[in-house]
Design an enzyme around this catalytic site. Structure first.
Site, PDB file in Angstrom:
ATOM      1  N   ASN A  40       0.826  -1.210   0.000  1.00 34.84           N
ATOM      2  CA  ASN A  40       0.000   0.000   0.000  1.00 34.84           C
ATOM      3  C   ASN A  40       0.859   1.259   0.000  1.00 34.84           C
ATOM      4  OD1 ASN A  40      -2.630  -1.024  -0.117  1.00 34.84           O
ATOM      5  ND2 ASN A  40      -2.738  -1.333   2.100  1.00 34.84           N
TER       6      ASN A  40
ATOM      7  N   ASP B 257      -6.372  -7.327   5.346  1.00 35.38           N
ATOM      8  CA  ASP B 257      -5.611  -8.419   4.734  1.00 35.38           C
ATOM      9  C   ASP B 257      -5.799  -9.720   5.508  1.00 35.38           C
ATOM     10  OD1 ASP B 257      -4.269  -7.669   6.989  1.00 35.38           O
ATOM     11  OD2 ASP B 257      -2.279  -7.610   6.083  1.00 35.38           O
TER      12      ASP B 257
END
Length: 328
Positions: free
Chosen positions: A200, A235
């Protein structure tokens, strides 16, 4: 009455009749326009002949046909009923005709001209009978419910699926857990990605989402038939594996899921790499979903504390590496 007076009276009656015909035609046109605006189709069936009077154009158009392209007949309507709904709809219709129900009502599918499905809510009741009580006319409505059914399906999907990946969400996982637990041995696997934050930060959150979507598909392919793949959020992923902890399938699934996570991901702005820590534990008799998930989570942290990129199957630790060599 003189002949001239009689002729005048006949002429007046003809004018009056013509005026009534125009008024009826105008009223029907207004009714048709009003009904078309609501999406409602008004119909009347002459039972002995099977002829349908359609008071506006919605019935054909909701199935993709032009006005008068479809013959207005009961048999034509019957032919366009979806084959999986046909018998149920006809049973409901004839039950009303035979006096078993106070009215006819059915929500069902019809075949659209282009091969798709149109959902229709159909209502009607007998409005005229002969001297023996046999039904002569049935009057009712059709209304197109396709958009409502699509919206209902979308809501159901949102209620049970993760919006990003399409995997089962927590609500769906709990439902699957309750069903699978009664069917036989069951294991819960908790997967937490390693180094996902780096993706990210380096590639951006949009690329991070793309990685999660790709991984979701890989996990589906890595799990045996009958397994359930879900995402809790972020996640974190959960697998429901319908076999025992000591099964070879448990071991092979752990390997396959690790390989799925460790294989590089091709994103629009470069290749990204993550790892995975997996904890797997078997569901016990008194477990609910929360308790079983907590134990799998505790197993997963054994991997986190011993270097990541591995799986803890009960008390057995697997440490795997499928990372490709960095280019020199």
């Amino acid at each position: 009455m003189s002949e001239n007076a009689l002729k005048q009276q006949i002429q007046n009656l003809k004018k009056h009749n013509a005026r009534l015909v125009r008024m009826a035609r105008d009223a029907r046109n207004k009714l048709s326009a009003a009904l078309d605006g609501t999406g409602l189709c008004l119909w009347q069936l002459d039972v002995p002949s099977g002829k349908l009077i359609i008071y506006n154009r919605r019935w054909g158009s909701m199935l993709g046909y032009q006005p008068k392209e479809l013959s207005a007949h009961f048999d034509v309507w019957k032919e366009h009923l979806h084959e999986d709904d046909r018998q149920r709809v006809l049973d409901a219709f004839y039950d009303h005709l035979h006096g078993k129900t106070p009215f006819y009502e059915a929500l069902h599918r019809m075949q659209h001209k282009n091969g798709t499905v149109t959902w229709v809510l159909d209502r009607g009741r007998v409005t005229d009978r002969d001297s023996d009580g046999k039904p002569l006319k049935v009057t009712g409505t059709h209304i197109d419910m396709t958009k409502e059914k699509q919206y209902e399906e979308q809501l159901a999907a949102l209620a049970n699926h993760d919006p990003l990946t399409g995997l089962a969400n927590r609500h769906a996982l709990i439902n699957h857990f309750d069903i699978l637990k009664t069917a036989g041995p069951l294991c819960v696997a908790f997967i937490d990605l390693d180094d996902f934050k780096v993706v990210n930060d380096t590639f951006g959150h949009r690329s991070g989402d793309e990685l999660l979507i790709q991984l979701s598909q890989r996990l589906r392919e890595a799990c045996p038939e009958g397994s359930v793949v879900g995402r809790l959020g972020g996640d974190e992923f959960v697998l429901l594996l319908p076999f025992a902890l000591n099964s070879l399938l448990t071991n092979s699934t752990a390997h396959n899921c690790l390989r799925a996570a460790l294989t590089p991901f091709e994103l629009d702005n470069g290749d990204a790499r993550v790892g995975a820590s997996i904890g797997i534990d078997e569901v016990q008799r008194d477990d609910d979903f929360v308790n079983a998930l907590r134990r799998a989570d505790q197993s997963m942290y054994q991997i986190k504390h011993t270097g990541k990129n591995g799986a803890a199957i009960g008390h057995t630790l697997l440490s795997l590496s499928y990372r490709q060599a960095e280019p020199t």
